[in-house]
Design a protein around this motif. Structure first.
Motif, mmCIF file in Angstrom:
data_model
loop_
_atom_site.group_PDB
_atom_site.id
_atom_site.type_symbol
_atom_site.label_atom_id
_atom_site.label_comp_id
_atom_site.label_asym_id
_atom_site.label_seq_id
_atom_site.Cartn_x
_atom_site.Cartn_y
_atom_site.Cartn_z
ATOM 1 N N CYS A 1 0.821 -1.215 0.000
ATOM 2 C CA CYS A 1 0.000 0.000 0.000
ATOM 3 C C CYS A 1 0.857 1.268 0.000
ATOM 4 O O CYS A 1 1.968 1.271 0.536
ATOM 5 C CB CYS A 1 -0.920 0.017 1.220
ATOM 6 S SG CYS A 1 -2.111 -1.335 1.234
ATOM 7 N N GLY B 1 -7.925 1.911 -0.617
ATOM 8 C CA GLY B 1 -6.970 0.813 -0.646
ATOM 9 C C GLY B 1 -7.271 -0.254 -1.672
ATOM 10 O O GLY B 1 -6.473 -1.181 -1.854
ATOM 11 N N CYS C 1 -5.239 -2.367 3.371
ATOM 12 C CA CYS C 1 -4.360 -1.270 3.805
ATOM 13 C C CYS C 1 -4.758 -0.765 5.188
ATOM 14 O O CYS C 1 -5.921 -0.825 5.584
ATOM 15 C CB CYS C 1 -4.438 -0.114 2.822
ATOM 16 S SG CYS C 1 -3.917 -0.519 1.130
#
Length: 203
Positions: free
Chosen positions: A82, A92, A112
């Motif tokens: 990420c 994410g 994430c």
């Protein structure tokens, strides 16, 4: 390519080609197709290709390209590490995650996290301003949620916009740090602790 010969001299045939081949002699490799089955290697024209990848090539020589953002690998199967974004819409799903105010990014695409926010901030993306707290350190300006506030002042506000109000009697200023000028009183109990002092007979 696995074809089965039939017929007789002069009228032979080649049928039942292996999967992924066709033509009169089973000589034509088929265009590859995508599969979510991780065991598919393309030997039969079917190739493991996920997360938005586009399949190309022909049987035995398949490829999976143009993965969705946040994925890579021969089959677009690997989630990327990420990265932080200041765009509040980033969740994410493409590897970019809304993470501000000093937050540390962790995880991979789809999982994430934003942790270890700067002092004075919280929330899943370090986006929430914390309530201010009082400090006796005169250098504290509220940028980290701690604000210089003494002499009975009550701290209010959130990180970056702290206030110090309701000072004890005899003090004022943005931080209740200024002692007021004393005033005279005929009340013998007045010691000056609140700015009022017992002072009589023309004193």
């Amino acid at each position: 390519n696995g074809g089965t010969v039939g017929g007789t001299t002069g009228s032979c045939t080649c049928n039942s080609c292996n999967a992924g081949y066709d033509g009169d002699n089973c000589q034509i490799a088929s265009t590859c197709t995508a599969s979510t089955d991780s065991s598919k290697t393309g030997s039969d024209g079917v190739f493991y290709c996920i997360n938005g990848g586009t399949v190309g090539g022909t049987t035995g020589d398949c490829a999976c390209n143009s993965c969705n953002a946040g994925y890579f690998g021969a089959s677009c199967q690997t989630a990327s590490t990420c990265t932080a974004s200041t765009n509040s819409s980033k969740d994410g799903s493409d590897g970019a995650f809304y993470c501000i105010n000093g937050g540390d990014i962790a995880g991979t695409t789809g999982t994430c996290m934003c942790t270890t926010c700067n002092s004075g901030y919280g929330g899943a993306s370090c986006q929430i301003l914390g309530a201010c707290s009082a400090s006796t350190n005169s250098s504290k300006d509220g940028s980290d949620g701690a604000f210089y506030c003494i002499n009975g002042g009550t701290v209010g506000g959130t990180t970056g916009s702290c206030t110090c109000n309701s000072c004890n009697a005899g003090y004022d200023g943005d931080n209740c740090q200024i002692a007021s000028t004393c005033t005279a009183s005929t009340d013998s109990s007045k010691t000056g602790s609140d700015g009022v002092f017992y002072c009589i007979n023309g004193g």
